[in-house]
Scaffold this active site. Structure first.
Site, PDB file in Angstrom:
ATOM      1  N   HIS A 198      -6.314  -6.651  -0.840  1.00 48.82           N
ATOM      2  CA  HIS A 198      -5.349  -5.561  -0.682  1.00 48.82           C
ATOM      3  C   HIS A 198      -4.358  -5.780   0.453  1.00 48.82           C
ATOM      4  O   HIS A 198      -3.248  -5.267   0.405  1.00 48.82           O
ATOM      5  CB  HIS A 198      -6.113  -4.254  -0.462  1.00 48.82           C
ATOM      6  N   ASP A 238       0.861  -1.183   0.000  1.00 43.78           N
ATOM      7  CA  ASP A 238       0.000   0.000   0.000  1.00 43.78           C
ATOM      8  C   ASP A 238       0.904   1.242   0.000  1.00 43.78           C
ATOM      9  O   ASP A 238       1.797   1.359  -0.820  1.00 43.78           O
ATOM     10  CB  ASP A 238      -0.967  -0.067   1.190  1.00 43.78           C
TER      11      ASP A 238
END
Length: 324
Positions: free
Chosen positions: A303, A101
């Site tokens: 994610h 991220d």
């Protein structure tokens, strides 16, 4: 899983908390939003067992690390400076940098700007990209009715107020909604990192799961909730408030390539893949990363890749590190 050690260190003028485990060549693990060093709990143990010194700092503004007051102290260059100082203080010449991220963005920039200090890079979720044609505040969509989540995050105090109202519920919703547990994504799948209506908050449309995903133990959720209950969300959100500033400073490095060995992993169900053109960006990475050794898609993962698919990530990282 062996317990990691927790220590504090003064680096680049601020106090950083870090989790570490093992001895050997240094590997720095950079988390994303909203995470802390605890997001790397599985990798710390696996890398230590494989013969590496794994360190996961709480990045500035997160967890038990210091949270500078000024918004402008959260640029990518500030965080890369923290990592350079951390390597120095540890008495090491260089390190491999790994990120997920926001941590992936920072890892790419660290390898781009300081290949002398970061001898290789592995990024999860966020690919290396060229400089956008315009500032993010102009590039990301917004209308009178809806705006991209980065616009919402960029308004000081707005997202903090929503997220800190019930920290545990915030984590349940964001972690589940951006995970592979949601299933195959389509236009109707709630996405915490997409367009959202101006009339409400980000959490309003997200699913609050009746049970936690199998990859997130209640004790691990407790760790994240405890950390953000103390630090709040302001530090992490300040990274988004510097998107335009990062873009402006990036002009000085236009044309530079990431010339160190590189690895890219992405979850098959990562929310970022829903962004227009993302598959083309991933496919075009070799023009910016000529030593990209592999670009792998992790089946059914979302994610939070290192938390959702630790066995796959650990095996890929260790294989990559041993080939350096």
């Amino acid at each position: 899983m062996s317990a990691y050690r927790q220590t504090f260190i003064e680096a680049n003028g601020i106090r950083l908390h870090m989790a570490q485990q093992g001895d050997g060549p240094l590997v720095l693990l950079c988390h994303g939003f909203p995470e802390t060093s605890h997001a790397w709990r599985h990798q710390l143990a696996a890398l230590a067992q494989a013969g590496f010194h794994a360190i996961a700092p709480d990045l500035r503004g997160y967890g038990s690390s210091e949270c500078p007051t000024a918004i402008e102290q959260y640029t990518t260059l500030d965080v890369v400076g923290d990592l350079v100082a951390l390597v120095d203080i540890l008495g090491e010449r260089n390190a491999v940098v790994v990120g997920n991220d926001w941590g992936a963005t920072i890892a790419w920039q660290a390898a781009l700007l300081r290949p002398d200090r970061f001898r290789a890079v592995a990024a999860l979720g966020v690919p290396m990209m060229g400089r956008a044609p315009m500032a993010p505040s102009r590039l990301f969509p917004q209308t009178d009715q809806a705006w991209f989540y980065t616009h919402y995050f960029s308004e000081p105090g707005l997202a903090e107020s929503e997220f800190e109202r019930d920290v545990r519920a915030t984590f349940r919703k964001i972690y589940f909604s951006a995970s592979g547990d949601v299933g195959t994504r389509d236009a109707n799948t709630p996405n915490p990192f997409g367009l959202m209506p101006r009339s409400g908050g980000l959490l309003d449309s997200l699913i609050d799961p009746p049970l936690l995903p199998a990859w997130l133990a209640p004790t691990d959720l407790d760790q994240f909730v405890r950390a953000f209950s103390i630090s709040g969300f302001r530090g992490g959100l300040n990274y988004y408030r510097n998107l335009d500033r990062n873009w402006e400073m990036q002009s000085a490095f236009e044309g530079l390539l990431v010339k160190v060995p590189s690895l890219y992993l992405v979850g098959e169900r990562d929310t970022g893949l829903a962004m227009p053109g993302m598959h083309e960006i991933i496919g075009g990475m070799p023009q910016f990363v000529p030593k990209l050794s592999a670009s792998r898609v992790v089946p059914q993962a979302g994610h939070w890749l290192q938390q959702e698919a630790p066995d796959f990530v650990n095996a890929a990282l260790i294989e990559f590190l041993r080939e350096l």
